[in-house]
Structures are given as structure tokens and as C-alpha cells.
Design a protein around this motif. Structure first.
Motif, PDB file in Angstrom:
ATOM      1  N   ARG A   1     -48.341 -54.206 -77.154  1.00  0.00           N
ATOM      2  CA  ARG A   1     -48.152 -54.443 -75.713  1.00  0.00           C
ATOM      3  C   ARG A   1     -47.659 -53.187 -75.013  1.00  0.00           C
ATOM      4  O   ARG A   1     -48.086 -52.879 -73.892  1.00  0.00           O
ATOM      5  N   LEU A   2     -46.742 -52.460 -75.649  1.00  0.00           N
ATOM      6  CA  LEU A   2     -46.248 -51.221 -75.053  1.00  0.00           C
ATOM      7  C   LEU A   2     -47.371 -50.195 -74.950  1.00  0.00           C
ATOM      8  O   LEU A   2     -47.491 -49.494 -73.925  1.00  0.00           O
ATOM      9  N   THR A   3     -48.188 -50.091 -75.978  1.00  0.00           N
ATOM     10  CA  THR A   3     -49.324 -49.171 -75.943  1.00  0.00           C
ATOM     11  C   THR A   3     -50.239 -49.473 -74.769  1.00  0.00           C
ATOM     12  O   THR A   3     -50.622 -48.573 -74.005  1.00  0.00           O
ATOM     13  N   PHE A   4     -50.575 -50.731 -74.600  1.00  0.00           N
ATOM     14  CA  PHE A   4     -51.456 -51.119 -73.494  1.00  0.00           C
ATOM     15  C   PHE A   4     -50.796 -50.852 -72.143  1.00  0.00           C
ATOM     16  O   PHE A   4     -51.438 -50.324 -71.225  1.00  0.00           O
ATOM     17  N   GLY A   5     -49.533 -51.207 -71.996  1.00  0.00           N
ATOM     18  CA  GLY A   5     -48.853 -51.024 -70.722  1.00  0.00           C
ATOM     19  C   GLY A   5     -48.815 -49.570 -70.299  1.00  0.00           C
ATOM     20  O   GLY A   5     -49.052 -49.240 -69.122  1.00  0.00           O
ATOM     21  N   LEU A   6     -48.522 -48.670 -71.233  1.00  0.00           N
ATOM     22  CA  LEU A   6     -48.455 -47.249 -70.900  1.00  0.00           C
ATOM     23  C   LEU A   6     -49.826 -46.704 -70.506  1.00  0.00           C
ATOM     24  O   LEU A   6     -49.953 -45.939 -69.538  1.00  0.00           O
ATOM     25  N   HIS A   7     -50.852 -47.097 -71.229  1.00  0.00           N
ATOM     26  CA  HIS A   7     -52.192 -46.592 -70.914  1.00  0.00           C
ATOM     27  C   HIS A   7     -52.726 -47.206 -69.620  1.00  0.00           C
ATOM     28  O   HIS A   7     -53.388 -46.506 -68.834  1.00  0.00           O
ATOM     29  N   ALA A   8     -52.457 -48.466 -69.390  1.00  0.00           N
ATOM     30  CA  ALA A   8     -52.899 -49.096 -68.140  1.00  0.00           C
ATOM     31  C   ALA A   8     -52.204 -48.473 -66.935  1.00  0.00           C
ATOM     32  O   ALA A   8     -52.781 -48.382 -65.846  1.00  0.00           O
ATOM     33  N   PHE A   9     -50.959 -48.034 -67.108  1.00  0.00           N
ATOM     34  CA  PHE A   9     -50.231 -47.364 -66.035  1.00  0.00           C
ATOM     35  C   PHE A   9     -50.764 -45.961 -65.789  1.00  0.00           C
ATOM     36  O   PHE A   9     -50.908 -45.520 -64.639  1.00  0.00           O
ATOM     37  N   SER A  10     -51.071 -45.234 -66.859  1.00  0.00           N
ATOM     38  CA  SER A  10     -51.449 -43.823 -66.730  1.00  0.00           C
ATOM     39  C   SER A  10     -52.901 -43.621 -66.330  1.00  0.00           C
ATOM     40  O   SER A  10     -53.215 -42.631 -65.651  1.00  0.00           O
ATOM     41  N   PHE A  11     -53.780 -44.519 -66.722  1.00  0.00           N
ATOM     42  CA  PHE A  11     -55.213 -44.292 -66.510  1.00  0.00           C
ATOM     43  C   PHE A  11     -55.586 -44.126 -65.033  1.00  0.00           C
ATOM     44  O   PHE A  11     -56.364 -43.206 -64.710  1.00  0.00           O
ATOM     45  N   PRO A  12     -55.112 -44.960 -64.110  1.00  0.00           N
ATOM     46  CA  PRO A  12     -55.466 -44.728 -62.694  1.00  0.00           C
ATOM     47  C   PRO A  12     -54.978 -43.375 -62.177  1.00  0.00           C
ATOM     48  O   PRO A  12     -55.656 -42.749 -61.354  1.00  0.00           O
ATOM     49  N   ILE A  13     -53.819 -42.930 -62.637  1.00  0.00           N
ATOM     50  CA  ILE A  13     -53.307 -41.623 -62.213  1.00  0.00           C
ATOM     51  C   ILE A  13     -54.205 -40.517 -62.750  1.00  0.00           C
ATOM     52  O   ILE A  13     -54.528 -39.549 -62.042  1.00  0.00           O
ATOM     53  N   PHE A  14     -54.631 -40.655 -63.999  1.00  0.00           N
ATOM     54  CA  PHE A  14     -55.537 -39.678 -64.589  1.00  0.00           C
ATOM     55  C   PHE A  14     -56.876 -39.674 -63.846  1.00  0.00           C
ATOM     56  O   PHE A  14     -57.469 -38.600 -63.611  1.00  0.00           O
ATOM     57  N   THR A  15     -57.356 -40.844 -63.457  1.00  0.00           N
ATOM     58  CA  THR A  15     -58.606 -40.940 -62.694  1.00  0.00           C
ATOM     59  C   THR A  15     -58.480 -40.201 -61.368  1.00  0.00           C
ATOM     60  O   THR A  15     -59.375 -39.432 -60.978  1.00  0.00           O
ATOM     61  N   PHE A  16     -57.364 -40.412 -60.672  1.00  0.00           N
ATOM     62  CA  PHE A  16     -57.145 -39.697 -59.410  1.00  0.00           C
ATOM     63  C   PHE A  16     -57.093 -38.192 -59.644  1.00  0.00           C
ATOM     64  O   PHE A  16     -57.625 -37.406 -58.848  1.00  0.00           O
ATOM     65  N   ALA A  17     -56.468 -37.764 -60.745  1.00  0.00           N
ATOM     66  CA  ALA A  17     -56.367 -36.333 -61.042  1.00  0.00           C
ATOM     67  C   ALA A  17     -57.747 -35.714 -61.236  1.00  0.00           C
ATOM     68  O   ALA A  17     -58.011 -34.592 -60.757  1.00  0.00           O
ATOM     69  N   VAL A  18     -58.639 -36.415 -61.931  1.00  0.00           N
ATOM     70  CA  VAL A  18     -59.993 -35.896 -62.142  1.00  0.00           C
ATOM     71  C   VAL A  18     -60.738 -35.806 -60.812  1.00  0.00           C
ATOM     72  O   VAL A  18     -61.433 -34.809 -60.523  1.00  0.00           O
ATOM     73  N   ILE A  19     -60.585 -36.824 -59.967  1.00  0.00           N
ATOM     74  CA  ILE A  19     -61.235 -36.811 -58.651  1.00  0.00           C
ATOM     75  C   ILE A  19     -60.680 -35.671 -57.789  1.00  0.00           C
ATOM     76  O   ILE A  19     -61.429 -34.940 -57.122  1.00  0.00           O
ATOM     77  N   ALA A  20     -59.350 -35.506 -57.809  1.00  0.00           N
ATOM     78  CA  ALA A  20     -58.730 -34.426 -57.038  1.00  0.00           C
ATOM     79  C   ALA A  20     -59.218 -33.069 -57.527  1.00  0.00           C
ATOM     80  O   ALA A  20     -59.431 -32.142 -56.731  1.00  0.00           O
ATOM     81  N   GLY A  21     -59.394 -32.923 -58.843  1.00  0.00           N
ATOM     82  CA  GLY A  21     -59.915 -31.671 -59.382  1.00  0.00           C
ATOM     83  C   GLY A  21     -61.321 -31.383 -58.895  1.00  0.00           C
ATOM     84  O   GLY A  21     -61.664 -30.223 -58.598  1.00  0.00           O
ATOM     85  N   ALA A  22     -62.152 -32.425 -58.783  1.00  0.00           N
ATOM     86  CA  ALA A  22     -63.516 -32.237 -58.285  1.00  0.00           C
ATOM     87  C   ALA A  22     -63.505 -31.814 -56.819  1.00  0.00           C
ATOM     88  O   ALA A  22     -64.289 -30.943 -56.403  1.00  0.00           O
TER      89      ALA A  22
END
Length: 324
Positions: A228-249
Motif C-alpha cells: 500500500r505504501l509503494t502504491f501511495g508514493l507512486h500514485a502521488f509522484s506520477f502526476p508531478i513527474f508527468t507535469f515535469a515532462v510536459i514542462a520540459g517539452a
């Protein structure tokens, strides 16, 4: 300020090492307690009775607490010391980042050395925040501090770069937006891989595998809590990482006239995004076993490491700002 930053990094590595040793002591004493409890004979219950002299004999009283209770208390003390020293190490770590930024007169994200320092600090800060809310996960600190020692020592020995001004290509407000979100999400992914690996080990142990490395997991929290902790951390971080990739583009469009050019950094960032998206999809699919999904999360972090280290060491591209 630059020299002070270097010294603080060294002290932070030593503090993380002490915390790791303290966690290992807690782990070892936990095993000793279990062995003591298993080996000790059952205590004989003796009630009051009549002795040979005809006098009533009182029941014998324990003059000292059981050995296993003393061992357990020492283990808990070692665990508390480990957490306190980890917090101290995080404070030293933060001081190193702040003084590095002051010396450079910019945010300390201009090269690979500074990036690793920041990512590892985000990971340990997030860990301390998790620990405040869920202190029962303290045993994971052994693995997290091990990762901290390895990454920081590698950065200090192999990636170190003298303080220099920011290269002209990075002088943009997008530097703050893009790099801050990449750093933050990468730090959470760093923390997320710790319970992911711990879950795989603990799950194997709960399924009856007693060979190495599964026996290392017998002191870890239950597999379900780790998953559960693994999922919670990745679910929290993934949208931020997605925004970072978009911002980089968007930044690439403004700086180089194209949003995407299959530069090695861009390509591996996209690979990481696909793998982490695959993990979240697998985690949400009932037919996919949790250990299979967790392996995908571990693979995702390996792609992050490839993007961080491998691309800078083995490829050349428009993102070659590693400073090595």
C-alpha cells in the motif's frame, strides 16, 4: 560557503551511516529476542504451598525482567536513535544544499552532483514525513539509509563538481519549474522503490521462502502494508513527474524551437513515464498479481537511474549539463 557545503555533505554521509548501523542493531536485537523466546523453557507456575517445616511458602518473585524484554527494549532504543540520527543527517544534508545554493547564487540543481544531492534529500525528507504518520514502518529505515549512503558517497567521490555559474541555456524561469518538479518526483520515486523491494522480499517470506534474500524480510512490516505504501508514493509522484515532462517539452520549444527531439534525456524520461504508467495500470488491474505490478515499479526506478547516470556517462545530447 562552497567548502562548508562539502563538509556538511561528508558529515551527512557519516550520520546516515550511523543511522544505518543503528537500524541494523535494532534488526539484530529483534532476531535475538525471538531466538531467546524460542530457546527459553516455559516458566513453571508455582503457587503458595506448605513447606517441609509446615510453614506456608510464598510464590517466588522475579528479581529481574525476562531477558527477551531487556533485549527488546534495547532494540527499540536503537531504532529511536536511528530515527533521530536520520533526522540529524537530513538537517546536515539540507544545510549542504542551502550553502551550495548560496555559494553558486542560484538553485543548487545545475549539474549532476547537485541533482543527486537534492533528489536524495527529497527522499529522506519524505521518509521522515511518512514515519511521523506511520511509525510502525521504522524497519524500512535500514534500507533507506543504505540507499542514502551509497548514492551520496557515489556523488561525493565520482560526481563532485566545483561551484560554477549556471550555463546560459539554463537561465530561464522554466529552470525552476521543470527541474524542481523533476527533482521532487524523482525523490519520491527513490523513496517508493524502498517499500517496493521490501514488499517483494516480505511477500516471498510470507509465502514460505526461507532462502536468502527472503529471510532478511522477517523483521519487516506486513507485505500488505508495504504494498500500500509503494502504491501511495507512486500514485502521488506520477502526476508531478508527468507535469515535469510536459514542462520540459514547453521549455524545449522555447529554447530549441522544438518540443521533442528524441534527445537521450527526453527519450529516457519518456521510457520512465511509460513504465510508471504501466505500473499504475497493472496495480489497478485485478487480474495482475501485486508482486508482478511491484516488479514494474522497481523497473521504473531502474529507468530513472539510467536517465540520471547512464545517459550522462554514455551519451551526449542537448541536456549534457552533468559537469563530469
Amino acid at each position: 560557503m562552497s567548502a562548508l557545503s562539502d563538509q556538511l555533505v561528508t558529515f551527512a554521509i557519516l550520520a546516515y551511516l550511523v543511522a544505518m548501523i543503528s537500524h541494523a542493531v535494532e534488526y539484530a536485537l529483534g532476531d535475538a529476542r525471538r531466538r531467546t523466546a524460542a530457546a527459553a523453557p516455559a516458566r513453571e507456575l508455582v503457587g503458595a504451598g506448605v513447606g517441609a517445616t509446615g510453614e506456608v511458602e510464598p510464590p517466588a518473585a522475579d528479581d529481574a525482567p525476562p531477558v527477551r524484554d531487556r533485549v527488546a527494549e534495547r532494540g527499540r532504543l536503537a531504532g529511536r536513535i536511528a530515527v533521530a540520527v536520520t533526522a540529524l543527517a537530513a538537517a546536515l544534508h539540507l544545510g549542504a544544499l542551502v550553502t551550495r545554493g548560496v555559494a553558486a547564487d542560484r538553485m543548487p540543481w545545475g549539474n549532476m552532483y547537485e541533482f543527486v544531492l537534492t533528489v536524495t534529500w527529497i527522499g529522506v525528507a519524505a521518509w521522515l514525513a511518512v514515519l511521523v504518520k506511520r511509525p510502525g514502518l521504522r524497519q524500512l529505515g535500514l534500507f533507506l539509509t543504505l540507499v542514502q549512503v551509497l548514492l551520496l558517497a557515489f556523488a561525493e567521490l565520482k560526481l563532485y563538481t566545483e561551484v560554477v555559474p549556471l550555463v546560459p541555456a539554463l537561465n530561464s524561469y522554466w529552470f525552476i519549474i521543470h527541474v524542481s518538479t523533476i527533482v521532487f518526483s524523482s525523490g519520491i520515486f527513490l523513496l517508493g522503490v524502498v517499500p517496493a523491494v521490501a514488499f517483494l522480499m516480505r511477500n516471498g517470506y510470507e509465502q514460505g521462502r526461507r532462502s536468502f534474500p527472503y529471510t532478511l524480510a522477517k523483521r519487516l512490516p506486513a507485505a500488505a502494508a508495504l504494498e500500500r505504501l509503494t502504491f501511495g508514493l507512486h500514485a502521488f509522484s506520477f502526476p508531478i513527474f508527468t507535469f515535469a515532462v510536459i514542462a520540459g517539452a514547453i521549455w524545449a520549444e522555447a529554447a530549441w524551437g522544438r518540443a521533442w527531439g528524441w534527445d537521450p534525456k527526453e527519450t529516457w524520461a519518456f521510457i520512465s513515464w511509460v513504465v510508471y504508467a504501466g505500473y499504475l495500470h497493472a496495480r489497478a488491474t485485478p487480474s495482475v498479481r501485486r508482486n508482478v505490478a511491484t516488479w514494474i515499479a522497481v523497473l521504473g526506478f531502474l529507468t530513472v537511474l539510467m536517465n540520471l547516470f547512464g545517459v550522462n556517462f554514455f551519451f551526449t545530447g542537448l541536456h549534457s549539463y552533468a559537469g563530469i
